[in-house]
Write an enzyme that holds these catalytic residues in place. Structure first.
Site, PDB file in Angstrom:
ATOM      1  N   HIS A  75       0.827  -1.221   0.000  1.00 15.64           N
ATOM      2  CA  HIS A  75       0.000   0.000   0.000  1.00 15.64           C
ATOM      3  C   HIS A  75       0.861   1.272   0.000  1.00 15.64           C
ATOM      4  CE1 HIS A  75      -3.166  -2.916   0.721  1.00 15.64           C
ATOM      5  NE2 HIS A  75      -2.373  -3.429   1.633  1.00 15.64           N
ATOM      6  N   GLU A 106      -2.333   0.400   7.818  1.00 12.36           N
ATOM      7  CA  GLU A 106      -1.476  -0.694   7.344  1.00 12.36           C
ATOM      8  C   GLU A 106      -0.279  -0.164   6.554  1.00 12.36           C
ATOM      9  OE1 GLU A 106      -3.395  -3.492   4.732  1.00 12.36           O
ATOM     10  OE2 GLU A 106      -1.537  -4.639   4.441  1.00 12.36           O
ATOM     11  N   HIS A 133       2.672  -7.145   4.311  1.00 18.77           N
ATOM     12  CA  HIS A 133       1.315  -6.638   4.576  1.00 18.77           C
ATOM     13  C   HIS A 133       0.898  -6.985   5.998  1.00 18.77           C
ATOM     14  CE1 HIS A 133      -0.104  -5.640   0.406  1.00 18.77           C
ATOM     15  NE2 HIS A 133       1.047  -6.254   0.156  1.00 18.77           N
ATOM     16  N   GLU A 156       1.670 -11.811   5.330  1.00 20.56           N
ATOM     17  CA  GLU A 156       0.625 -11.128   6.114  1.00 20.56           C
ATOM     18  C   GLU A 156       1.059 -11.279   7.568  1.00 20.56           C
ATOM     19  OE1 GLU A 156      -1.862  -9.284   5.266  1.00 20.56           O
ATOM     20  OE2 GLU A 156      -2.500  -9.841   3.248  1.00 20.56           O
TER      21      GLU A 156
HETATM   22 ZN    ZN Z   1      -2.303  -5.244   2.602  1.00 16.36          ZN
END
Ligand code: ZN
Length: 257
Positions: A79, A96, A149, A219
């Site tokens: 992002h 995030e 992430h 993640e």
């Molecule tokens: Zn993400």
């Protein structure tokens, strides 16, 4: 105006050539105004021309390949810019995109200390499209690509770390290597963070699908899980996660070199 513009064009065309004739042994070349009349339209326009050297540097940088004996890791902080990733504007606040950037910076520092060459797809809070992230990696031709992430789910129960790789039939070697990297990194991350394991999974995400080298997407935990969110918001967790990723990458590289 027409007259001034043609003089300006002549200076632009002849300037670097005449300079290079005089200073062939000197670098970098700079296009400089010939006189100091600040109000002159020509001077103003010449001042707007970027120096030659930064342009050449950018051109050269685009074609430099990393030395083949030094493992090169491209780190992709998920992002950025207008793309916040998962976020909350109410307390406890989080974004995030900022957590991924911090994690990526820590991972970069650890890998550099371990002797790796690293590149980031973004170094600040800027928006980079998924296609551009993959293109950056493909141009640099690194050993590995790692995207970072943090997760979110409708259920507050969802918790733990999961690592994705992309599976297809066209590049079996890349699939095998990506899967191996995912397992090596997950093992070390779990050990470093004591987080819950959600395992290694297949994922059809653009950054791991469009890249041409072994690639994983990590993640690093759920921001929708209250306890895990407070752990993630503590820089110690980010450091542990980054350290685990670095060790996992190193395990993989040691086996594959
Ligand atoms: Zn993400």
């Amino acid at each position: 105006m027409k007259y001034l513009r043609s003089i300006f064009m002549m200076l632009v065309l002849l300037g670097p050539l005449s300079l290079s004739a005089r200073t062939s042994s000197e670098a970098p070349l700079q296009v400089k105004p010939r006189h100091k009349s600040g109000s002159s339209a020509i001077t103003k326009k010449l001042k707007q021309i970027p120096p030659v050297e930064p342009f050449l540097t950018a051109q050269a940088k685009a074609t430099i390949h990393p030395p083949s004996d030094l493992p090169h890791i491209v780190i992709d902080p998920g992002h950025g810019g207008e793309d916040y990733g998962t976020y909350s504007i109410k307390s406890p606040k989080y974004q995030e995109k900022l957590l991924t950037l911090s994690s990526a910076m820590m991972l970069k520092r650890f890998l550099n200390q371990m002797g790796y060459k690293t590149s980031l797809t973004r170094k600040d809070d800027s928006f980079i499209s998924l296609e551009d992230r993959a293109a950056i990696a493909n141009n640099l031709k690194p050993t590995l690509f790692v995207s970072i992430h943090y997760n979110s789910a409708p259920s507050v129960e969802a918790e733990g770390v999961e690592i994705y790789y992309y599976k297809n039939d066209d590049s079996r070697r890349r699939v095998t290597k990506s899967k191996e990297l995912a397992h090596d990194v997950l093992k070390r991350v779990l050990n470093a963070t004591q987080a819950k394991s959600r395992g290694v999974k297949h994922g059809n995400f653009a950054v791991i699908r469009e890249t041409e080298m072994p690639a994983i997407l990590i993640e690093g935990g759920f921001l929708s899980h209250p306890d895990e969110r407070s752990r993630i918001k503590n820089p110690t967790y980010l450091k542990q996660l980054a350290w685990g990723i670095a060790l996992g990458i190193d395990d993989y590289v040691q086996k594959n070199n």
